[in-house]
Design a protein around this motif. Structure first.
Motif, PDB file in Angstrom:
ATOM      1  N   ASP B  59       0.726  -0.897   0.146  1.00 26.12           N
ATOM      2  CA  ASP B  59      -0.175  -0.183   0.062  1.00 26.12           C
ATOM      3  C   ASP B  59       1.086   1.350   0.102  1.00 26.12           C
ATOM      4  OD1 ASP B  59      -2.217  -1.521  -0.233  1.00 26.12           O
ATOM      5  OD2 ASP B  59      -2.288  -1.533   2.325  1.00 26.12           O
ATOM      6  N   LYS B  60       1.529   1.448  -0.810  1.00 22.31           N
ATOM      7  CA  LYS B  60       2.973   2.171  -0.772  1.00 22.31           C
ATOM      8  C   LYS B  60       3.116   2.746   0.277  1.00 22.31           C
ATOM      9  CE  LYS B  60       0.183   4.408  -4.998  1.00 22.31           C
ATOM     10  NZ  LYS B  60      -0.575   5.685  -5.229  1.00 22.31           N
ATOM     11  N   GLN B  61       3.636   1.965   1.199  1.00 19.79           N
ATOM     12  CA  GLN B  61       4.093   2.391   2.398  1.00 19.79           C
ATOM     13  C   GLN B  61       5.213   1.128   2.664  1.00 19.79           C
ATOM     14  OE1 GLN B  61       0.970   2.284   5.333  1.00 19.79           O
ATOM     15  NE2 GLN B  61       0.465   4.548   4.508  1.00 19.79           N
ATOM     16  N   ASN B  82       0.936  -3.705  -4.877  1.00 14.67           N
ATOM     17  CA  ASN B  82       0.821  -4.050  -6.926  1.00 14.67           C
ATOM     18  C   ASN B  82       1.233  -2.797  -7.653  1.00 14.67           C
ATOM     19  OD1 ASN B  82      -1.205  -2.006  -5.864  1.00 14.67           O
ATOM     20  ND2 ASN B  82      -2.771  -3.782  -5.523  1.00 14.67           N
ATOM     21  N   VAL B  83       2.715  -2.092  -6.920  1.00 20.33           N
ATOM     22  CA  VAL B  83       3.549  -0.990  -8.055  1.00 20.33           C
ATOM     23  C   VAL B  83       4.428  -1.056  -7.770  1.00 20.33           C
ATOM     24  CG1 VAL B  83       0.820   0.311  -8.155  1.00 20.33           C
ATOM     25  CG2 VAL B  83       2.767   0.827  -6.120  1.00 20.33           C
ATOM     26  N   ASN B  86      11.237   1.532  -5.961  1.00 18.06           N
ATOM     27  CA  ASN B  86      12.700   1.556  -6.318  1.00 18.06           C
ATOM     28  C   ASN B  86      13.324   1.695  -4.767  1.00 18.06           C
ATOM     29  OD1 ASN B  86      15.206   2.677  -8.999  1.00 18.06           O
ATOM     30  ND2 ASN B  86      15.391   2.123  -6.540  1.00 18.06           N
ATOM     31  N   LEU B 102      14.559  -0.998  -9.596  1.00 14.54           N
ATOM     32  CA  LEU B 102      13.173  -0.991 -10.203  1.00 14.54           C
ATOM     33  C   LEU B 102      12.881  -2.411  -9.822  1.00 14.54           C
ATOM     34  CD1 LEU B 102      10.817   1.154 -11.256  1.00 14.54           C
ATOM     35  CD2 LEU B 102      11.307  -0.706 -13.143  1.00 14.54           C
ATOM     36  N   LYS B 126      12.458   5.814  -5.170  1.00 14.00           N
ATOM     37  CA  LYS B 126      12.571   6.608  -5.946  1.00 14.00           C
ATOM     38  C   LYS B 126      11.126   7.324  -6.179  1.00 14.00           C
ATOM     39  CE  LYS B 126      17.548   6.765  -6.780  1.00 14.00           C
ATOM     40  NZ  LYS B 126      18.090   6.266  -7.782  1.00 14.00           N
ATOM     41  N   ILE B 127      10.333   6.655  -6.572  1.00 18.14           N
ATOM     42  CA  ILE B 127       8.896   6.927  -7.415  1.00 18.14           C
ATOM     43  C   ILE B 127       7.505   6.895  -6.725  1.00 18.14           C
ATOM     44  CG2 ILE B 127       6.871   5.360  -8.699  1.00 18.14           C
ATOM     45  CD1 ILE B 127       8.899   2.855  -8.934  1.00 18.14           C
ATOM     46  N   HIS B 128       7.668   6.737  -4.546  1.00 13.02           N
ATOM     47  CA  HIS B 128       6.826   7.282  -3.774  1.00 13.02           C
ATOM     48  C   HIS B 128       8.403   8.113  -2.805  1.00 13.02           C
ATOM     49  CE1 HIS B 128       5.205   3.577  -5.984  1.00 13.02           C
ATOM     50  NE2 HIS B 128       4.322   4.482  -6.268  1.00 13.02           N
ATOM     51  N   PRO B 129       7.683   9.105  -3.404  1.00 14.13           N
ATOM     52  CA  PRO B 129       9.026   9.812  -1.763  1.00 14.13           C
ATOM     53  C   PRO B 129       8.365  10.403  -0.583  1.00 14.13           C
ATOM     54  CG  PRO B 129       8.338  11.433  -3.777  1.00 14.13           C
ATOM     55  CD  PRO B 129       7.366  10.426  -4.050  1.00 14.13           C
ATOM     56  N   LYS B 130       6.752   9.321  -0.257  1.00 12.10           N
ATOM     57  CA  LYS B 130       6.687   9.893   1.129  1.00 12.10           C
ATOM     58  C   LYS B 130       6.764   8.181   1.478  1.00 12.10           C
ATOM     59  CE  LYS B 130       2.379  12.720   0.873  1.00 12.10           C
ATOM     60  NZ  LYS B 130       1.298  12.923  -0.054  1.00 12.10           N
TER      61      LYS B 130
END
Lengths: 326, 208
Positions: B59-61, B82-83, B86, B102, B126-130
């Protein structure tokens, strides 16, 4: 009947892994702002930053201030496809708006600044933009008694230096906050705040139109980088990150006040929000390196209209009185 | 051998083993402002039984805020999202620099933990800086990871079974200088927590 339920369940199981996590839409909380050193800026600091932001003496030929490109009357943009430098030369990208940067974790279209302080100094000293060497700027500001007083009030004896210039401008930029749109009132319980078209648009935004795959969270941005298929030669994030798969990827812009910030895309290639939605509706097929999040949407004309109504419901203009120059 | 002599003989080894008896360190950490993202408190030792670290993303974390390893270990990264991600770090002050490249959904990758000991380094995407998480490099089994919350200022700490000969403690938190202090068996003390010269909290410790 049972067979239908079974087939639906099978479809759901196969679809679940394809869903991309999206942070919940909402109203940004002031408590979630991460200030440098955990200290909110003082009133004096914000006021100094505001004066600096509007002062054309921050450019070499004294023709351009930060507000020339980030014009509050134009949605903190300049209305042009690509920006202009103080010497009149064209810049490579569209001027991004600066709404709600207080919650942002990375800056510029390609994410080359990690902090708002770092970002603030970039365009001032960039030869193609305001073209002002920082040592020269410091000398210039030190000669102005009004600035001596303002810096003293904000930073005491540390006075006029590069760090304090950056801190002040960043402090002002962090104060540019929009969080009282019709959408905000709607999600806080005022069901009359958005009209039916905008409510349908919200459902599309989170569903069929796939907007929240990137424009999620309280500021309608994942603060991440995607190649959405704008076909030009700008490598974007790849140059900064040196990462694979980042060619042509740019930062997702926040959508608060998006109605005011035309034209759109990193190159300003889409003149209106309607054009933007039609761009995504086509799905950018056939362009190399496009994110797999970008797919044809098959939106009807009515649905495009509803999405536009929803985007308009994110509007909450910020009126800023221009300060008197010292 | 008389009964009393037998008891004495049995108790003697226990008395001499006093130096290696285990203590419990308890502490209360209180911040005056918002706490940092995460932290680590530990007793400085020269060995660790830490096994391989596995860091996951969903979940981008990152699924955990801070993980603990030691020099020479491999760090395994999973992408359960599912994304694409990097992961990288570039904390030159701790000699930490890697970029796993990647990672497609489902992919795994490994890097060696080879940076400065007694430090924590931030990793990001590198894609999701948060996205952010921290990896600590320490040689100790006696630690507690501090999982701070934005609005909570008070935290209780307890480290059990601490050998009595370990008396140096260290507190590592992002944005704060490493804080090293001594805590002897039976001692109680208060350590101010400072950031850039300003007091931001207090650590009240006791050891029994």
């Amino acid at each position: 009947m049972l067979k239908r339920i079974f087939l639906n369940l099978v479809a759901l199981i196969f679809t679940l892994p394809l869903l991309v996590f999206a942070a919940e839409l909402g109203t940004p909380s002031l408590e979630d702002i991460e200030y440098p050193d955990d200290e909110p800026p003082t009133t004096e600091e914000i006021e100094l930053g505001k004066v600096l932001f509007f002062d054309p003496r921050l450019s070499l030929n004294e023709k351009q201030s930060c507000a020339t490109c980030h014009n509050p009357e134009m949605g903190f943009g300049d209305g042009m496809a690509k920006g202009l430098g103080t010497m009149g030369e064209g810049l490579g990208r569209n001027t991004p708006h600066i709404y709600n940067l207080a919650w942002s974790s990375i800056f510029f279209w390609d994410g080359r600044a990690q902090t708002l302080e770092e970002q603030a100094l970039g365009p001032i000293s960039a030869p193609g933009e305001m073209n002002m060497p920082l040592p020269q700027l410091i000398k210039r500001l030190k000669k102005i008694p009004g600035y001596q007083k303002l810096f003293k009030a904000a930073y005491g004896d540390s006075g006029i230096n590069k760090t304090n210039i950056a801190r002040a401008i960043a402090a002002f930029e962090r104060s540019i906050i929009t969080r009282n749109s019709a959408f905000d009132r709607y999600i806080q319980g005022d069901k009359n705040a958005m009209d039916p078209a905008a409510i349908r648009g919200l459902a599309l935004f989170e569903g069929k139109a796939r907007c929240t795959k990137c424009h999620d969270g309280v500021n309608f941005t994942d603060d991440s980088f995607h190649n959405i298929g704008v076909n030009n030669n700008d490598v974007g994030r790849e140059k900064v990150s040196k990462a694979q798969g980042m060619k042509g990827a740019f930062k997702t812009p926040g959508l608060r006040n998006v109605w005011l910030t035309s034209p759109y895309m990193h190159d300003g290639s889409e003149p209106s929000l309607e054009a933007v939605i039609r761009f995504y509706n086509r799905g950018s097929e056939g362009i190399a390196g496009v994110s797999n999040l970008i797919k044809p949407l098959n939106l009807s004309e009515d649905e495009i209209s509803d999405l536009l109504a929803f985007l308009a419901a994110l509007t909450d203009p910020i009126i800023i009185e221009r300060p008197k120059m010292p | 051998m008389s009964f009393s002599k037998k008891i004495l003989t049995s108790l003697l080894p226990l008395a001499f083993a006093g130096g290696a008896l285990a203590d419990t360190v308890t502490a209360e950490l209180e911040f005056t402002k918002r706490p940092p993202f995460a932290g680590l408190i530990y007793l400085v030792d020269n060995k660790s039984t830490n096994s391989q670290i596995t860091i996951d993303q969903k979940d981008k974390q990152f699924t955990q805020k801070l993980q603990v390893g030691s020099s020479g270990q491999q760090i395994k990264f999973n992408n359960s999202d599912n994304v694409e991600h990097n992961i990288f770090t570039n904390e030159t002050k701790h000699s930490a620099n890697f970029d796993v490249g990647l990672m497609q959904p489902g992919a795994t990758s490994e890097v060696a933990l080879n940076w400065q000991e007694n430090s924590i380094v931030r990793i990001g995407c590198k894609i999701h800086p948060k996205m952010r998480a921290y990896i600590a490099n320490i040689l100790s089994d006696y630690y507690q990871v501090l999982d701070f919350e934005k609005k909570k200022k008070n935290y209780q700490i307890q480290i059990k079974d601490v050998p009595s000969n370990l008396t140096t403690m260290n507190l590592l938190m992002p944005g704060y200088k490493s804080m090293e202090f001594e805590l002897q068996p039976g001692e109680t003390k208060e350590v101010p927590i400072s950031k850039k010269g300003k007091q931001r909290g207090t650590l009240k410790l006791s050891r029994q």
